[in-house]
Write a protein that holds these residues in place. Structure first.
Motif, PDB file in Angstrom:
ATOM      1  N   MET A   1       0.865  -1.218   0.103  1.00  0.00           N
ATOM      2  CA  MET A   1      -0.061  -0.035  -0.177  1.00  0.00           C
ATOM      3  C   MET A   1       0.914   1.081   0.112  1.00  0.00           C
ATOM      4  N   LYS A   2       0.508   2.282  -0.813  1.00  0.00           N
ATOM      5  CA  LYS A   2       1.307   3.538  -0.879  1.00  0.00           C
ATOM      6  C   LYS A   2       0.115   4.370  -0.597  1.00  0.00           C
ATOM      7  N   VAL A   3       0.557   5.367   0.407  1.00  0.00           N
ATOM      8  CA  VAL A   3      -0.376   6.714   0.596  1.00  0.00           C
ATOM      9  C   VAL A   3      -0.044   7.620  -0.520  1.00  0.00           C
ATOM     10  N   ILE A   4      -0.967   8.289  -0.796  1.00  0.00           N
ATOM     11  CA  ILE A   4      -0.755   9.107  -1.954  1.00  0.00           C
ATOM     12  C   ILE A   4      -1.054  10.574  -1.294  1.00  0.00           C
ATOM     13  N   ARG A   5      -2.483  10.477  -0.605  1.00  0.00           N
ATOM     14  CA  ARG A   5      -2.858  11.595   0.017  1.00  0.00           C
ATOM     15  C   ARG A   5      -3.375  11.106   1.280  1.00  0.00           C
ATOM     16  N   PRO A   6      -2.613  11.353   2.391  1.00  0.00           N
ATOM     17  CA  PRO A   6      -2.994  10.768   3.764  1.00  0.00           C
ATOM     18  C   PRO A   6      -4.480  10.951   4.270  1.00  0.00           C
ATOM     19  N   GLY A   7      -4.966   9.612   4.511  1.00  0.00           N
ATOM     20  CA  GLY A   7      -6.653   9.678   5.071  1.00  0.00           C
ATOM     21  C   GLY A   7      -7.476   9.809   3.774  1.00  0.00           C
ATOM     22  N   HIS A   8      -6.914   9.827   2.416  1.00  0.00           N
ATOM     23  CA  HIS A   8      -8.077   9.995   1.533  1.00  0.00           C
ATOM     24  C   HIS A   8      -7.600   9.189   0.157  1.00  0.00           C
ATOM     25  N   ARG A   9      -6.258   9.100  -0.229  1.00  0.00           N
ATOM     26  CA  ARG A   9      -5.951   8.396  -1.277  1.00  0.00           C
ATOM     27  C   ARG A   9      -4.913   7.532  -1.463  1.00  0.00           C
ATOM     28  N   TYR A  10      -5.196   6.391  -1.785  1.00  0.00           N
ATOM     29  CA  TYR A  10      -4.380   5.191  -1.456  1.00  0.00           C
ATOM     30  C   TYR A  10      -4.158   4.322  -2.953  1.00  0.00           C
ATOM     31  N   GLU A  11      -2.893   3.722  -3.028  1.00  0.00           N
ATOM     32  CA  GLU A  11      -2.729   2.930  -4.072  1.00  0.00           C
ATOM     33  C   GLU A  11      -2.391   1.684  -3.573  1.00  0.00           C
ATOM     34  N   LEU A  12      -3.142   0.388  -4.008  1.00  0.00           N
ATOM     35  CA  LEU A  12      -3.200  -0.666  -3.353  1.00  0.00           C
ATOM     36  C   LEU A  12      -2.123  -1.562  -4.527  1.00  0.00           C
ATOM     37  N   GLU A  13      -1.352  -2.290  -3.961  1.00  0.00           N
ATOM     38  CA  GLU A  13      -0.696  -3.267  -4.855  1.00  0.00           C
ATOM     39  C   GLU A  13      -1.387  -4.367  -5.243  1.00  0.00           C
ATOM     40  N   GLY A  14      -1.155  -4.850  -6.699  1.00  0.00           N
ATOM     41  CA  GLY A  14      -1.685  -6.157  -7.050  1.00  0.00           C
ATOM     42  C   GLY A  14      -1.031  -7.215  -6.441  1.00  0.00           C
ATOM     43  N   PHE A  15      -1.837  -8.358  -6.339  1.00  0.00           N
ATOM     44  CA  PHE A  15      -1.419  -9.521  -5.665  1.00  0.00           C
ATOM     45  C   PHE A  15      -0.325 -10.219  -6.178  1.00  0.00           C
ATOM     46  N   GLU A  16      -0.563 -10.367  -7.703  1.00  0.00           N
ATOM     47  CA  GLU A  16       0.355 -11.103  -8.586  1.00  0.00           C
ATOM     48  C   GLU A  16       1.435 -10.276  -9.460  1.00  0.00           C
ATOM     49  N   SER A  17       0.956  -9.070  -9.770  1.00  0.00           N
ATOM     50  CA  SER A  17       1.645  -8.342 -10.710  1.00  0.00           C
ATOM     51  C   SER A  17       1.668  -6.701 -10.032  1.00  0.00           C
ATOM     52  N   ASN A  18       2.874  -6.031 -10.271  1.00  0.00           N
ATOM     53  CA  ASN A  18       2.942  -4.917  -9.822  1.00  0.00           C
ATOM     54  C   ASN A  18       2.040  -3.694 -10.757  1.00  0.00           C
ATOM     55  N   LEU A  19       1.734  -4.163 -11.930  1.00  0.00           N
ATOM     56  CA  LEU A  19       1.151  -3.673 -12.710  1.00  0.00           C
ATOM     57  C   LEU A  19      -0.346  -3.445 -12.705  1.00  0.00           C
ATOM     58  N   ALA A  20      -0.961  -4.381 -11.736  1.00  0.00           N
ATOM     59  CA  ALA A  20      -2.311  -4.183 -11.520  1.00  0.00           C
ATOM     60  C   ALA A  20      -2.546  -3.392 -10.273  1.00  0.00           C
ATOM     61  N   ASN A  21      -1.673  -2.433  -9.832  1.00  0.00           N
ATOM     62  CA  ASN A  21      -2.040  -1.446  -8.845  1.00  0.00           C
ATOM     63  C   ASN A  21      -3.511  -0.769  -8.975  1.00  0.00           C
ATOM     64  N   GLN A  22      -3.914  -0.333  -7.774  1.00  0.00           N
ATOM     65  CA  GLN A  22      -5.389   0.310  -8.189  1.00  0.00           C
ATOM     66  C   GLN A  22      -5.262   1.380  -6.954  1.00  0.00           C
ATOM     67  N   GLN A  23      -6.059   2.413  -7.149  1.00  0.00           N
ATOM     68  CA  GLN A  23      -6.191   3.385  -6.299  1.00  0.00           C
ATOM     69  C   GLN A  23      -7.541   3.484  -5.889  1.00  0.00           C
ATOM     70  N   ILE A  24      -7.823   3.880  -4.654  1.00  0.00           N
ATOM     71  CA  ILE A  24      -8.904   4.064  -4.032  1.00  0.00           C
ATOM     72  C   ILE A  24      -8.905   5.484  -3.316  1.00  0.00           C
ATOM     73  N   GLN A  25     -10.012   6.168  -3.588  1.00  0.00           N
ATOM     74  CA  GLN A  25     -10.266   7.510  -3.267  1.00  0.00           C
ATOM     75  C   GLN A  25     -11.325   7.587  -2.057  1.00  0.00           C
ATOM     76  N   PHE A  26     -11.049   8.120  -1.154  1.00  0.00           N
ATOM     77  CA  PHE A  26     -12.199   8.215   0.049  1.00  0.00           C
ATOM     78  C   PHE A  26     -12.451   9.688  -0.188  1.00  0.00           C
ATOM     79  N   ILE A  27     -13.973  10.278   0.118  1.00  0.00           N
ATOM     80  CA  ILE A  27     -14.513  11.334   0.094  1.00  0.00           C
ATOM     81  C   ILE A  27     -13.688  12.288   0.911  1.00  0.00           C
ATOM     82  N   GLU A  28     -13.417  13.286   0.280  1.00  0.00           N
ATOM     83  CA  GLU A  28     -12.583  14.400   1.213  1.00  0.00           C
ATOM     84  C   GLU A  28     -13.454  15.727   1.272  1.00  0.00           C
TER      85      GLU A  28
END
Length: 102
Positions: A1-28
């Motif tokens: 997991m990589k914190v992009i904007r603390p408390g609001h945006r994160y990048e989650l690693e793919g399980f088998e491939s670094n190319l499959a990273n996904q971002q999740i955005q919480f309401i701010e």
């Protein structure tokens, strides 16, 4: 997991491939220039929605690969969701939901 904007945006690693990273955005929300109201700066999901998704996934996995640990995880996720919903209900009753109070 990589914190992009603390408390609001994160990048989650793919399980088998670094190319499959996904971002999740919480309401701010941020305070308005007047008063204590909050306005949405960035739309996104909520803790409650993420917990609902995890509960659904764990129930699915429990149906395929049942075990005590999965059952405990489901219970704890449901408990966390219950407390978040109670917090919102309490804030609504006090008329402070969506407001930033000192």
């Amino acid at each position: 997991m990589k914190v992009i904007r603390p408390g609001h945006r994160y990048e989650l690693e793919g399980f088998e491939s670094n190319l499959a990273n996904q971002q999740i955005q919480f309401i701010e929300k941020v305070p308005t220039t007047e008063g204590d109201q909050l306005v949405t700066r960035y739309d996104g999901t909520t803790n409650e929605e993420v917990l609902k998704m995890l509960i659904n996934r764990m129930n699915y996995l429990q149906g395929k690969f049942p075990c005590r640990e999965n059952a405990i995880v489901i219970t704890k996720l449901q408990e966390g969701l219950m407390w978040l919903e109670k917090r919102t209900e309490d804030r609504e009753k006090r008329n402070v939901e969506g407001k930033q109070l000192a």
